[in-house]
Design an enzyme around this catalytic site. Structure first.
Site, PDB file in Angstrom:
ATOM      1  CE  LYS A  67      -3.126  -2.628   2.965  1.00 55.65           C
ATOM      2  NZ  LYS A  67      -2.118  -3.593   3.464  1.00 55.65           N
TER       3      LYS A  67
ATOM      4  CG  HIS B 140      -2.460   2.236   4.059  1.00 55.56           C
ATOM      5  ND1 HIS B 140      -1.280   1.716   4.530  1.00 55.56           N
ATOM      6  CD2 HIS B 140      -3.434   1.604   4.763  1.00 55.56           C
ATOM      7  CE1 HIS B 140      -1.540   0.832   5.486  1.00 55.56           C
ATOM      8  NE2 HIS B 140      -2.842   0.751   5.635  1.00 55.56           N
TER       9      HIS B 140
ATOM     10  NE  ARG C 159      -6.294 -18.408  17.401  1.00 52.43           N
ATOM     11  CZ  ARG C 159      -6.597 -17.549  18.392  1.00 52.43           C
ATOM     12  NH1 ARG C 159      -6.740 -16.266  18.120  1.00 52.43           N
ATOM     13  NH2 ARG C 159      -6.751 -17.978  19.623  1.00 52.43           N
TER      14      ARG C 159
END
Length: 274
Positions: A76, A109, A237
């Site tokens: 970005k 962004h 995770r």
């Protein structure tokens, strides 16, 4: 490895619907975390110059041994670089830091409506896109009024609008505008920085179907059609967040989670961020 479906963007480029986010992962941890994600099966990595970890993302991509063309990389344009010369230099810097010959998706962004010039920035991204060094261009944190102004002053329709979306901020108006203009919605902070994981509704649905609250929340976003990229630095995770494609939520579950909306942001308001 779970089979992650692709979403076809408005220019024909395909992007994996599930990716790995690197926001707020310290540079010292980014290489290892990104490598773990790639080894686990992710093929879509989201970074930004603002995150300060593009170099480490690039290192992980090279160290993974995976063919570059099999990995979708997003970065970005940083907030202070909306002017054309600055935007060109910032893109070149991201390419260099990532160590890549091209970027798959490059986004503005933030719109920075008070102090920036996102129209000039977008026109520069159009120029970069035509150069072939980026496969798709888009925006992040744009509201419908920002997008209307951009569309009135541009040739290329953004491929993506990356915005904060989760059960407490369902962004129905933004998502509807995106859909109307064939702009894919990407959801950042899809777990609301963990706030939704203890929500009684999410917990009950998770218990009912034998899944974790995170899996239920991410599956909800996927079934609504959003592209999501949760982040984690723990292997367990990371792998848990990938296990989303062997179950589905019922329509009642999706509606009940959507009803949790309270227009609550975990990040800045795009109209007040610069």
């Amino acid at each position: 490895m779970n089979a992650v479906p692709d979403v076809t963007l408005n220019n024909g480029v395909t992007i994996p619907q599930l990716g790995f986010g690197t926001f707020q992962i310290p540079p010292a941890e980014t290489r290892k975390a990104t490598l773990t994600a790639l080894e686990s099966g992710y093929r879509h990595i989201d970074t930004a110059e603002m995150y300060g970890n593009e170099k480490e993302v690039g290192e992980a991509i090279r160290d993974s041994g995976i063919d570059r063309d099999d990995i979708f990389v997003t970065s970005k344009l940083n907030n202070q670089f909306h002017k054309a010369p600055d935007a060109r230099a910032a893109f070149d810097r991201s390419l260099e830091d990532l160590g890549l010959a091209h970027i798959d998706l490059f986004l503005i962004h933030w719109p920075r409506p008070k102090s920036g010039n996102f129209v000039e920035a977008w026109q520069t991204l159009e120029e970069i896109y035509r150069s072939g060094r980026v496969r798709a261009i888009g925006v992040s944190n744009f509201q419908p009024h920002h997008l209307r102004r951009l569309l009135e002053n541009s040739v290329i329709v953004p491929a993506v609008n990356q915005v904060e979306v989760h059960p407490y901020l369902t962004q129905d108006e933004v998502r509807a505008f995106n859909t109307e203009h064939d702009i894919a919605t990407e959801a950042w902070s899809p777990l609301a920085k963990g706030m939704v994981l203890n929500d009684p509704v999410v917990v009950r649905i998770a218990n009912d179907i034998g899944r974790t609250p995170a899996q239920v929340t991410l599956r909800w976003a996927l079934q609504r059609g959003d592209i999501v990229f949760p982040k984690s630095v723990t292997r367990e995770r990371v792998q848990e967040n990938l296990g989303l494609f062997d179950f589905e939520l019922g329509e009642a579950d999706i509606a009940e989670i959507a009803a949790l909306n309270r227009d609550e942001r975990t990040g800045p308001d795009p109209d007040n961020n610069g």
